[in-house]
Design a protein around this motif. Structure first.
Motif, PDB file in Angstrom:
ATOM      1  N   GLN A 111      -8.427  18.482  20.115  1.00 57.11           N
ATOM      2  CA  GLN A 111      -7.883  17.289  20.766  1.00 57.11           C
ATOM      3  C   GLN A 111      -8.376  16.018  20.088  1.00 57.11           C
ATOM      4  OE1 GLN A 111      -9.218  18.099  24.769  1.00 57.11           O
ATOM      5  NE2 GLN A 111      -7.336  19.180  25.321  1.00 57.11           N
ATOM      6  N   LYS A 112      -9.638  15.995  19.696  1.00 58.61           N
ATOM      7  CA  LYS A 112     -10.174  14.833  18.990  1.00 58.61           C
ATOM      8  C   LYS A 112      -9.486  14.654  17.643  1.00 58.61           C
ATOM      9  CE  LYS A 112     -14.714  15.172  21.204  1.00 58.61           C
ATOM     10  NZ  LYS A 112     -16.147  15.516  21.036  1.00 58.61           N
ATOM     11  N   PHE A 113      -9.255  15.764  16.973  1.00 60.81           N
ATOM     12  CA  PHE A 113      -8.591  15.731  15.675  1.00 60.81           C
ATOM     13  C   PHE A 113      -7.173  15.167  15.810  1.00 60.81           C
ATOM     14  CE2 PHE A 113      -6.256  18.151  12.265  1.00 60.81           C
ATOM     15  CZ  PHE A 113      -6.790  17.446  11.202  1.00 60.81           C
ATOM     16  N   GLN A 114      -6.485  15.557  16.852  1.00 56.06           N
ATOM     17  CA  GLN A 114      -5.132  15.052  17.087  1.00 56.06           C
ATOM     18  C   GLN A 114      -5.136  13.535  17.261  1.00 56.06           C
ATOM     19  OE1 GLN A 114      -3.393  17.199  20.382  1.00 56.06           O
ATOM     20  NE2 GLN A 114      -3.806  19.186  19.456  1.00 56.06           N
ATOM     21  N   VAL A 115      -6.073  13.030  18.047  1.00 53.67           N
ATOM     22  CA  VAL A 115      -6.165  11.584  18.271  1.00 53.67           C
ATOM     23  C   VAL A 115      -6.450  10.854  16.963  1.00 53.67           C
ATOM     24  CG1 VAL A 115      -7.515   9.765  19.389  1.00 53.67           C
ATOM     25  CG2 VAL A 115      -6.856  11.798  20.684  1.00 53.67           C
ATOM     26  N   ALA A 116      -7.397  11.376  16.199  1.00 53.06           N
ATOM     27  CA  ALA A 116      -7.786  10.728  14.947  1.00 53.06           C
ATOM     28  C   ALA A 116      -6.625  10.676  13.962  1.00 53.06           C
ATOM     29  CB  ALA A 116      -8.978  11.451  14.322  1.00 53.06           C
ATOM     30  N   MET A 117      -5.949  11.793  13.770  1.00 53.37           N
ATOM     31  CA  MET A 117      -4.912  11.842  12.734  1.00 53.37           C
ATOM     32  C   MET A 117      -3.637  11.107  13.163  1.00 53.37           C
ATOM     33  SD  MET A 117      -6.721  13.178  10.587  1.00 53.37           S
ATOM     34  CE  MET A 117      -5.482  12.878   9.347  1.00 53.37           C
ATOM     35  N   ARG A 118      -3.277  11.202  14.431  1.00 56.35           N
ATOM     36  CA  ARG A 118      -2.081  10.479  14.892  1.00 56.35           C
ATOM     37  C   ARG A 118      -2.284   8.973  14.805  1.00 56.35           C
ATOM     38  NH1 ARG A 118      -0.915  14.686  19.218  1.00 56.35           N
ATOM     39  NH2 ARG A 118       0.899  15.795  18.401  1.00 56.35           N
ATOM     40  N   SER A 119      -3.473   8.516  15.165  1.00 52.72           N
ATOM     41  CA  SER A 119      -3.729   7.075  15.111  1.00 52.72           C
ATOM     42  C   SER A 119      -3.829   6.599  13.664  1.00 52.72           C
ATOM     43  CB  SER A 119      -5.005   6.724  15.882  1.00 52.72           C
ATOM     44  OG  SER A 119      -6.141   7.359  15.328  1.00 52.72           O
ATOM     45  N   MET A 120      -4.370   7.433  12.779  1.00 50.24           N
ATOM     46  CA  MET A 120      -4.420   7.085  11.369  1.00 50.24           C
ATOM     47  C   MET A 120      -3.004   6.954  10.805  1.00 50.24           C
ATOM     48  SD  MET A 120      -6.048   9.237   8.161  1.00 50.24           S
ATOM     49  CE  MET A 120      -7.693   9.307   8.863  1.00 50.24           C
ATOM     50  N   ALA A 121      -2.138   7.898  11.157  1.00 54.34           N
ATOM     51  CA  ALA A 121      -0.753   7.851  10.681  1.00 54.34           C
ATOM     52  C   ALA A 121      -0.002   6.654  11.255  1.00 54.34           C
ATOM     53  CB  ALA A 121      -0.033   9.145  11.058  1.00 54.34           C
ATOM     54  N   LYS A 122      -0.276   6.343  12.500  1.00 51.16           N
ATOM     55  CA  LYS A 122       0.424   5.242  13.169  1.00 51.16           C
ATOM     56  C   LYS A 122       0.132   3.896  12.525  1.00 51.16           C
ATOM     57  CE  LYS A 122       0.743   2.908  17.682  1.00 51.16           C
ATOM     58  NZ  LYS A 122       0.294   2.940  19.102  1.00 51.16           N
ATOM     59  N   HIS A 123      -1.120   3.657  12.182  1.00 50.72           N
ATOM     60  CA  HIS A 123      -1.530   2.343  11.691  1.00 50.72           C
ATOM     61  C   HIS A 123      -1.650   2.265  10.170  1.00 50.72           C
ATOM     62  CE1 HIS A 123      -2.332   0.770  15.720  1.00 50.72           C
ATOM     63  NE2 HIS A 123      -2.937   1.913  16.001  1.00 50.72           N
ATOM     64  N   GLY A 124      -1.609   3.416   9.500  1.00 44.68           N
ATOM     65  CA  GLY A 124      -1.819   3.425   8.054  1.00 44.68           C
ATOM     66  C   GLY A 124      -0.656   2.824   7.282  1.00 44.68           C
ATOM     67  N   ARG A 125      -0.966   1.977   6.325  1.00 43.28           N
ATOM     68  CA  ARG A 125       0.038   1.362   5.446  1.00 43.28           C
ATOM     69  C   ARG A 125      -0.545   1.294   4.039  1.00 43.28           C
ATOM     70  NH1 ARG A 125       2.169   2.221   9.481  1.00 43.28           N
ATOM     71  NH2 ARG A 125       3.525   0.924  10.796  1.00 43.28           N
TER      72      ARG A 125
END
Length: 387
Positions: A111-125
């Motif tokens: 669950q922690k991994f999901q939060v980390a990677m989804r938020s990284m993808a969301k804000h990453g540019r």
């Protein structure tokens, strides 16, 4: 007969005229069909659908082309403004690493991994000629799980990325001779989480990773991004000349407690005191490792020698249990020039355990953090706020 001949001629002309009209109508119909199906712009249903699929495929190229290999890419990187490595004219590479062990048997870590990677993808540019290389130190079971989870977790990523898995046993074998002596000073005991050599990876990564890998960001699993991870890499540009590691301060009185004996013997010392003037120690949840600088720093490599570690541990009466974080904190008490202090907003720790365990009167002096939060760190299983 003349009348009959004239009638026949007239009827033939009418018939010819009608045939001509029919041909004109048929030609017009063909033109309409051609316009809709074979027009110069080719905007029919089939071609539009193809173009949409091509656009989607282009958006998803980063997922389909992800290299789920164990070994990192080879090449000769050149630094670019202190951020990424440019491999022989290929996209500039930005390297980030996470520990990904025992995840396959822990729902909480998943669950922690999901939060980390989804938020990284969301804000990453990133720019078009740049690529984020995601390194995971993993066991076989967790790697298999990660390969299944990552395409979905990075579904919305607008940047190019590559995935690399490193076998935890292979890295541990290389690390152990380097960090064995320090484990007894900075580990809770045999069989505990931080007693494994792999959790000193950041301390000696410069010695076991290929020379082509010049800079890397090491991240804990329990993070949530609120800003572009590319901006984190820009912090490398602010390193002082002698700095080899970028790291944020510890935001609890952990080291006020750990250094209690030294503080008692040296009451005027700033060791363990809160900011802005004190030395509260470091938190290793987010770290910028200039591997190239670590390789070339005589001082840093001397501090890895068992005798130097033992001498400092004895001087500060140091007995920790947080692995690499303890080591960096201890050497940072004497050699602050080796560290670039990352803003607390890039590692906004949320744990409040020490507030309830004897340090409530001074807790806020450590916990306070100004400015917008770039990365939340849900350490000690603390819930991370929703967006």
């Amino acid at each position: 007969m003349g009348v009959l001949r004239a009638l026949l001629v007239t009827m033939g002309r009418i018939s010819t005229f009608r045939s001509y009209q029919i041909m004109l109508l048929f030609a017009a119909a063909l033109a309409v069909v051609s316009f809709y199906y074979f027009g110069s712009e080719k905007q029919n249903f089939s071609s539009t659908t193809k173009r949409l699929k091509e656009t989607q495929a282009s958006h998803n190229t980063n997922r389909e082309d992800a290299d789920l290999s164990i070994d990192i890419r080879s090449g000769r990187p050149e630094s670019r403004t202190g951020t990424g490595d440019d491999l022989d004219g290929k996209p500039s590479h930005f390297h980030a690493l996470m520990m990904f062990t025992k995840v396959y048997k822990s729902l909480s870590l998943q669950q922690k991994f999901q939060v980390a990677m989804r938020s990284m993808a969301k804000h990453g540019r990133f720019l078009e000629d740049e690529m984020l290389v995601l390194h995971y130190v993993s066991d076989a079971g967790s790697q298999e799980l990660g390969e299944k989870m990552l395409p979905e977790l990075l579904l919305d990523a607008t940047f190019r990325y590559e995935v690399v898995f490193h076998n935890v046993d292979a890295l541990t074998e290389k690390l152990f001779p380097i960090v064995e002596a320090m484990q007894k000073h900075f580990s809770a005991g045999s069989g505990t989480y931080y007693s494994d050599a792999i959790f000193f990876l950041s301390v000696a990564m410069h010695r076991i990773m290929p020379a082509e890998l010049k800079r890397i960001v090491q991240l804990d699993l329990d993070l949530k991004f609120r800003s572009n991870i590319r901006d984190l890499f820009q912090e490398f540009n602010h390193f002082p000349a002698e700095a080899v590691i970028g790291i944020a301060r510890e935001m609890q009185p952990v080291y006020r407690h750990t250094f209690w004996q030294y503080r008692k013997e040296n009451p005027k010392s700033y060791v363990g005191d809160p900011p802005p003037d004190g030395l509260p120690g470091f938190n290793s949840g987010v770290m910028l490792l200039n591997l190239d600088a670590m390789r070339h720093s005589t001082l840093y490599n001397q501090l890895l020698e068992p005798e130097r570690v033992a001498r400092l541990a004895e001087k500060y009466h140091f007995r920790g249990h947080l692995g690499d974080q303890d080591f960096f904190t201890m050497i940072g008490m004497e050699h602050r020039e080796l560290f670039y202090q990352l803003s607390c907003s890039w590692n906004r720790q949320l744990c409040t355990w020490w507030r309830e365990h004897g340090y409530g009167d001074v807790f806020q002096l450590y916990y306070h953090c100004d400015g917008p939060v770039h990365i939340y760190h849900g350490n000690c299983n603390t819930p991370i706020p929703d967006d």
